[in-house]
Write a protein that holds these residues in place. Structure first.
Motif, PDB file in Angstrom:
ATOM      1  N   ALA C 124       0.814  -1.362  -0.062  1.00  0.00           N
ATOM      2  CA  ALA C 124       0.004  -0.022  -0.043  1.00  0.00           C
ATOM      3  C   ALA C 124       0.767   1.492   0.049  1.00  0.00           C
ATOM      4  O   ALA C 124       0.394   2.377  -0.618  1.00  0.00           O
ATOM      5  N   GLN C 125       2.067   1.122   0.551  1.00  0.00           N
ATOM      6  CA  GLN C 125       3.015   2.348   0.780  1.00  0.00           C
ATOM      7  C   GLN C 125       3.980   2.426  -0.400  1.00  0.00           C
ATOM      8  O   GLN C 125       4.782   3.044  -0.241  1.00  0.00           O
ATOM      9  N   ALA C 126       4.031   1.377  -1.240  1.00  0.00           N
ATOM     10  CA  ALA C 126       5.151   1.384  -2.251  1.00  0.00           C
ATOM     11  C   ALA C 126       6.352   1.257  -1.828  1.00  0.00           C
ATOM     12  O   ALA C 126       7.592   1.936  -2.192  1.00  0.00           O
ATOM     13  N   ARG C 127       6.509   0.500  -0.849  1.00  0.00           N
ATOM     14  CA  ARG C 127       7.989   0.213  -0.213  1.00  0.00           C
ATOM     15  C   ARG C 127       8.528  -0.869  -0.906  1.00  0.00           C
ATOM     16  O   ARG C 127       8.522  -2.068  -0.605  1.00  0.00           O
ATOM     17  N   ASN C 128       9.030  -0.776  -1.954  1.00  0.00           N
ATOM     18  CA  ASN C 128       9.459  -1.829  -3.039  1.00  0.00           C
ATOM     19  C   ASN C 128      10.557  -2.572  -2.461  1.00  0.00           C
ATOM     20  O   ASN C 128      10.286  -3.986  -2.666  1.00  0.00           O
ATOM     21  N   ALA C 163      -0.722   0.993  -7.211  1.00  0.00           N
ATOM     22  CA  ALA C 163      -0.015   0.519  -6.309  1.00  0.00           C
ATOM     23  C   ALA C 163      -0.104  -1.115  -6.408  1.00  0.00           C
ATOM     24  O   ALA C 163       0.892  -1.784  -6.125  1.00  0.00           O
ATOM     25  N   ALA C 164      -1.280  -1.806  -6.821  1.00  0.00           N
ATOM     26  CA  ALA C 164      -1.236  -3.137  -7.023  1.00  0.00           C
ATOM     27  C   ALA C 164      -0.307  -3.391  -8.181  1.00  0.00           C
ATOM     28  O   ALA C 164       0.543  -4.486  -7.993  1.00  0.00           O
ATOM     29  N   MET C 165      -0.130  -2.798  -9.014  1.00  0.00           N
ATOM     30  CA  MET C 165       0.676  -3.341 -10.325  1.00  0.00           C
ATOM     31  C   MET C 165       2.009  -3.264 -10.164  1.00  0.00           C
ATOM     32  O   MET C 165       2.908  -4.131 -10.173  1.00  0.00           O
ATOM     33  N   ALA C 166       2.407  -2.065  -9.423  1.00  0.00           N
ATOM     34  CA  ALA C 166       3.786  -2.074  -8.847  1.00  0.00           C
ATOM     35  C   ALA C 166       3.999  -3.173  -7.941  1.00  0.00           C
ATOM     36  O   ALA C 166       5.275  -3.736  -7.976  1.00  0.00           O
ATOM     37  N   ALA C 167       3.315  -3.434  -7.050  1.00  0.00           N
ATOM     38  CA  ALA C 167       3.564  -4.358  -6.124  1.00  0.00           C
ATOM     39  C   ALA C 167       3.729  -5.899  -6.657  1.00  0.00           C
ATOM     40  O   ALA C 167       4.400  -6.584  -6.230  1.00  0.00           O
ATOM     41  N   SER C 168       2.803  -6.216  -7.661  1.00  0.00           N
ATOM     42  CA  SER C 168       2.933  -7.470  -8.277  1.00  0.00           C
ATOM     43  C   SER C 168       4.046  -7.649  -9.002  1.00  0.00           C
ATOM     44  O   SER C 168       4.564  -8.885  -8.913  1.00  0.00           O
ATOM     45  N   ARG C 169       4.774  -6.550  -9.442  1.00  0.00           N
ATOM     46  CA  ARG C 169       6.063  -6.743 -10.196  1.00  0.00           C
ATOM     47  C   ARG C 169       7.236  -7.250  -9.233  1.00  0.00           C
ATOM     48  O   ARG C 169       7.884  -8.025  -9.244  1.00  0.00           O
ATOM     49  N   ARG C 170       7.044  -6.724  -7.915  1.00  0.00           N
ATOM     50  CA  ARG C 170       8.261  -6.978  -6.714  1.00  0.00           C
ATOM     51  C   ARG C 170       7.702  -8.220  -6.102  1.00  0.00           C
ATOM     52  O   ARG C 170       8.970  -9.107  -5.706  1.00  0.00           O
ATOM     53  N   MET C 171       6.704  -8.528  -5.904  1.00  0.00           N
ATOM     54  CA  MET C 171       6.177 -10.081  -5.359  1.00  0.00           C
ATOM     55  C   MET C 171       6.589 -11.074  -6.305  1.00  0.00           C
ATOM     56  O   MET C 171       7.246 -12.043  -5.974  1.00  0.00           O
ATOM     57  N   ASP C 172       6.416 -10.871  -7.804  1.00  0.00           N
ATOM     58  CA  ASP C 172       6.791 -11.760  -8.713  1.00  0.00           C
ATOM     59  C   ASP C 172       8.178 -12.132  -8.739  1.00  0.00           C
ATOM     60  O   ASP C 172       8.648 -13.193  -8.873  1.00  0.00           O
ATOM     61  N   ALA C 173       9.139 -11.108  -8.482  1.00  0.00           N
ATOM     62  CA  ALA C 173      10.532 -11.252  -8.135  1.00  0.00           C
ATOM     63  C   ALA C 173      10.814 -12.158  -7.191  1.00  0.00           C
ATOM     64  O   ALA C 173      11.773 -13.072  -7.358  1.00  0.00           O
ATOM     65  N   THR C 262      -4.288  -2.406   5.870  1.00  0.00           N
ATOM     66  CA  THR C 262      -4.277  -1.497   4.848  1.00  0.00           C
ATOM     67  C   THR C 262      -4.596  -0.191   5.136  1.00  0.00           C
ATOM     68  O   THR C 262      -3.921   0.963   4.778  1.00  0.00           O
ATOM     69  N   LEU C 263      -5.754   0.047   5.888  1.00  0.00           N
ATOM     70  CA  LEU C 263      -6.434   1.256   6.297  1.00  0.00           C
ATOM     71  C   LEU C 263      -5.533   1.881   7.263  1.00  0.00           C
ATOM     72  O   LEU C 263      -5.590   3.156   7.409  1.00  0.00           O
ATOM     73  N   VAL C 264      -4.933   1.459   8.221  1.00  0.00           N
ATOM     74  CA  VAL C 264      -4.185   1.836   9.104  1.00  0.00           C
ATOM     75  C   VAL C 264      -2.796   2.722   8.124  1.00  0.00           C
ATOM     76  O   VAL C 264      -2.432   3.806   8.463  1.00  0.00           O
ATOM     77  N   ALA C 265      -2.447   1.833   7.488  1.00  0.00           N
ATOM     78  CA  ALA C 265      -1.233   2.532   6.675  1.00  0.00           C
ATOM     79  C   ALA C 265      -1.656   3.687   5.862  1.00  0.00           C
ATOM     80  O   ALA C 265      -0.924   4.796   5.865  1.00  0.00           O
ATOM     81  N   LEU C 266      -2.923   3.725   5.352  1.00  0.00           N
ATOM     82  CA  LEU C 266      -3.511   4.760   4.516  1.00  0.00           C
ATOM     83  C   LEU C 266      -4.095   5.823   5.524  1.00  0.00           C
ATOM     84  O   LEU C 266      -4.571   6.916   5.001  1.00  0.00           O
ATOM     85  N   GLY C 267      -4.034   5.655   6.852  1.00  0.00           N
ATOM     86  CA  GLY C 267      -4.867   6.647   7.672  1.00  0.00           C
ATOM     87  C   GLY C 267      -6.156   6.936   7.584  1.00  0.00           C
ATOM     88  O   GLY C 267      -6.644   7.917   7.567  1.00  0.00           O
ATOM     89  N   GLN C 268      -7.032   6.070   7.082  1.00  0.00           N
ATOM     90  CA  GLN C 268      -8.471   6.092   6.830  1.00  0.00           C
ATOM     91  C   GLN C 268      -9.209   5.511   8.085  1.00  0.00           C
ATOM     92  O   GLN C 268      -9.735   4.635   7.941  1.00  0.00           O
ATOM     93  N   GLU C 269      -9.597   6.523   8.801  1.00  0.00           N
ATOM     94  CA  GLU C 269      -9.991   5.965  10.041  1.00  0.00           C
ATOM     95  C   GLU C 269     -11.591   5.645   9.867  1.00  0.00           C
ATOM     96  O   GLU C 269     -12.090   4.663  10.584  1.00  0.00           O
ATOM     97  N   ALA C 270     -12.246   6.545   9.107  1.00  0.00           N
ATOM     98  CA  ALA C 270     -13.635   6.393   9.037  1.00  0.00           C
ATOM     99  C   ALA C 270     -13.938   4.647   8.448  1.00  0.00           C
ATOM    100  O   ALA C 270     -14.794   4.159   8.939  1.00  0.00           O
ATOM    101  N   GLU C 271     -13.094   4.547   7.555  1.00  0.00           N
ATOM    102  CA  GLU C 271     -13.273   3.184   6.911  1.00  0.00           C
ATOM    103  C   GLU C 271     -12.728   2.061   7.724  1.00  0.00           C
ATOM    104  O   GLU C 271     -13.507   0.878   7.866  1.00  0.00           O
ATOM    105  N   LEU C 272     -11.647   2.607   8.499  1.00  0.00           N
ATOM    106  CA  LEU C 272     -11.381   1.500   9.435  1.00  0.00           C
ATOM    107  C   LEU C 272     -12.160   0.987  10.660  1.00  0.00           C
ATOM    108  O   LEU C 272     -12.145  -0.016  11.064  1.00  0.00           O
ATOM    109  N   TYR C 299       6.088  -0.340  10.966  1.00  0.00           N
ATOM    110  CA  TYR C 299       5.923  -0.493   9.482  1.00  0.00           C
ATOM    111  C   TYR C 299       5.111   0.760   8.945  1.00  0.00           C
ATOM    112  O   TYR C 299       5.564   1.181   7.828  1.00  0.00           O
ATOM    113  N   VAL C 300       4.332   1.292   9.593  1.00  0.00           N
ATOM    114  CA  VAL C 300       3.690   2.509   9.171  1.00  0.00           C
ATOM    115  C   VAL C 300       4.145   3.979  10.300  1.00  0.00           C
ATOM    116  O   VAL C 300       3.518   5.069   9.706  1.00  0.00           O
ATOM    117  N   GLY C 301       4.660   3.811  11.277  1.00  0.00           N
ATOM    118  CA  GLY C 301       5.179   4.826  12.048  1.00  0.00           C
ATOM    119  C   GLY C 301       4.120   5.009  13.335  1.00  0.00           C
ATOM    120  O   GLY C 301       2.909   4.539  13.108  1.00  0.00           O
TER     121      GLY C 301
END
Lengths: 321, 321, 321
Positions: C124-128, C163-173, C262-272, C299-301
């Motif tokens: 979610a944070q693109a920490r590749n 985010a998911a497309m970039a993550a997919s490339r790193r997971m695949d490796a 994921t919602l904690v990482a994005l700081g989205q309290e309402a959805e969380l 991992y998210v501070g």
């Protein structure tokens, strides 16, 4: 104290105080938030940070911006830097020279202070290329390598280890370049501490952060944190306060500036509110905190800087009752 | 006005209006926020954006998605694109074809409008590979290079220069590829302005942003901003409004769409609230703003898109009293 | 159930319950939020997650951290890993070993659970770089490749496709490396569904997410979502619930853990807030959710983890009336 306003080229600068008659307050704001009734400054508080002119000429603006770029890019004529940026980037190049250049030449915070903040927000946001550049700029602005490394410990705590690990790689590239070495040698580890040692150091930090309002018994203070935060209270107390904030390599005042900037970049207003107050306890001035929010707009964008400014003003207003 | 719904292949599309009997409202919501009592649409407002069908077949869905990918990847059969994405990415490939493809084929906003938004949010979020791809798609959707560069000035102001500088590099790669050149030549710098010139241009922007509610005397208007924002008010007024928003290279309406999308990506609701209203003043329709929030869910995730939709609906409700 | 606390080296561990007399509660908190009156745990609830010791020696701490790194880096002596990290990174290396190592050795969540969360927040944070590393760690912690790929579908929905497309490339490796192949073969696409099929699957998901409080007629339930969210309700219902959450490749309980992180990482309290409640409906324990927030701080501070903990505690308090 920040250095007095100066002209690098010797030419006298346009006055920054308000010189024009002001009309009545407008009805529209940037955002529909409450209007803050600004207090008159107290005896020990200057209005310098608040007063700005509305009548700078283009030449005035260019001179401030050029003064900055003569420090950022010491071996190039500022006029040629501007021309090159405009050729490569068009209007973005104009603004990257003028807005950035004018900002870094403002009074209110030293350039070292500004580098502390900007390195922190670039690391927190994973702006890698800019982080490497600004690590080098920070060294030229008087930050020692171990001070910059200290910033990164707060990134680990406030933005997470993945951000800090990535930042560490980019900072290292700038350090090696600046020192002309293939590898940085002789880094010192953190002290290897027991819980009682961590708690003792945390108590000292909590006292300074809260201006003496935390319970001086660290176990009782921790119990209070647990009431708010569950087990996170243990990690905040023992690690963030006991092992990071307590380190002597950077002053508490500088750490507060780093953490305030990081929280603005992350858009974390609740935590920011606590740390604005902590910054005041650590001898940051209100003008310095306001100047920090102003500078940050160019590095985190207006919306987060505006939220930061609002949060700071709310804290000031609460303190004043 | 967006183009009417059309079938690229000539086949008639599944109706998008609600065709099924509806039961009573459910008790659970996606989030525990307040339920908004939706007004009936006024005379000049259509319900088209609201009505969706619940009975599309897989073939209907595939046709919409294929229409999009025949534009994204003009030289490949959509069916082969889908098969390739599924082979390489499994279920993620299915969704990257169907969800993305269906979204871009919706009515309610032109493809040029959608590209304006998506380029902005990719730049604001530093999604580099996707940004390069979508810069190329934006050119094919009718955006001129200088319009895309204009988006990036708003990224500098709303997400910070580091984001804009990184985005500039990725956009440039797409521009060079599209124009078949090794270097983009002849970029125009921004005007070199004095403060009075910036203030005059800002006044015009403030008038259109606020629908005439800002104080027409820019010095008085600035003083009001300073009351909210301290020195940040000066930077908002002179730079963001006076130098960026005032530029003629992109319409105010398009700039509003770019800024709204950027604020949704950044999760900045307070600022978004102001800019939804400003977008309405700049002749964006309510349906267009709602469609923007819908489209954004695929590029910033549901939580931020949902917050954006809520913020927009709250603004609409406040306007309606 | 998480495994009981154990010592990898056989040495008995320092007790984690509170052994020291406690003073009165302190007056200062980490942040100026409300103090939560923590309920006494009910009959079926343990205090284990809450009780922590304040008297671990350095050797105790080192042992926990070493147990973790013997799993992260199986072919190296933990003491040499620590020495190497400290030499390369100084104090950051000390903390990356001790804080990270101690956290992953805590009871309260299995290592597989922790990997589910950490892979999600890194994507979610693109920490590749860290994502590639933690994909490999996740496989060693018992996650199957198709389970990790399933995490990424939630990233597409909650953080957006880029985010998911970039993550997919790193997971695949990491997958190719772990499987020793040049290409992953035989991936299965998602089912190709009509709207009625999507609605039917969504109804099942909505029932489990809301603990049976959603309207069992999916068309009526969708109409309620539309009232909140306009057209976004259609995308949430048909795609996020009907096509992603409904998949059998990962349990609903595990999906809730992924989405909460994921919602904690994005700081989205309402959805969380909604998804903490949904997690409880999916049989996540309160202690597990609190432990999740604790682990995430590294991992998210702290600021986002603290917000997550507060949101969870508020949900628990509302449930208890």
């Amino acid at each position: 104290m920040p250095p007095p306003e100066r002209s690098v080229t010797g030419r006298s600068l346009a006055p920054r105080h308000v010189t024009s008659p002001m009309g009545p307050l407008g009805r529209g704001g940037l955002s529909p938030g409450p209007i803050y009734a600004l207090r008159s400054p107290g005896a020990n508080e200057t209005m310098r940070g608040i007063q700005m002119g509305d009548d700078a000429t283009w030449e005035d603006r260019l001179e401030h911006a050029s003064a900055t770029f003569s420090r950022f890019v010491p071996d190039a004529e500022p006029a040629r830097v501007l021309a090159s940026m405009e050729r490569r980037m068009g209007a973005l190049g104009t603004f990257a020279f003028t807005a950035v250049g004018e900002m870094w030449d403002r009074p209110g915070l030293t350039r070292r202070d500004r580098s502390l903040m900007i390195i922190a927000v670039l690391a927190a946001q994973a702006r890698n290329e800019e982080l490497e550049l600004h690590t080098a700029v920070g060294l030229r602005h008087g930050l020692a390598r171990i001070e910059i490394e200290e910033i990164n410990l707060h990134i680990a705590a406030y933005a997470g280890f993945p951000a800090a690990m990535a930042a560490s790689r980019r900072m290292d590239a700038a350090f090696r370049e600046a020192e002309g070495v293939a590898e940085i040698e002789g880094r010192a580890p953190a002290d290897h501490l027991s819980d009682p040692e961590r708690m003792e150091r945390a108590a000292d930090v909590r006292a300074s952060l809260t201006g003496g309002r935390a319970n001086p018994d660290p176990r009782a203070d921790l119990e209070a944190l647990r009431g708010h935060l569950g087990e996170l209270g243990d990690w905040a107390m023992k690690w963030a306060f006991g092992e990071i904030w307590s380190r002597p390599q950077l002053s508490r005042r500088d750490r507060s500036l780093v953490v305030i900037a990081t929280l603005v970049a992350l858009g974390q207003e609740a935590e920011l509110s606590f740390h604005v107050r902590a910054g005041l306890n650590h001898e940051l001035g209100r003008d310095e905190i306001r100047e920090a929010m102003t500078h940050l707009c160019l590095y985190v964008g207006f919306p987060r800087a505006v939220q930061g400014m609002r949060t700071a003003m709310e804290v000031f207003a609460r303190i004043d009752g």
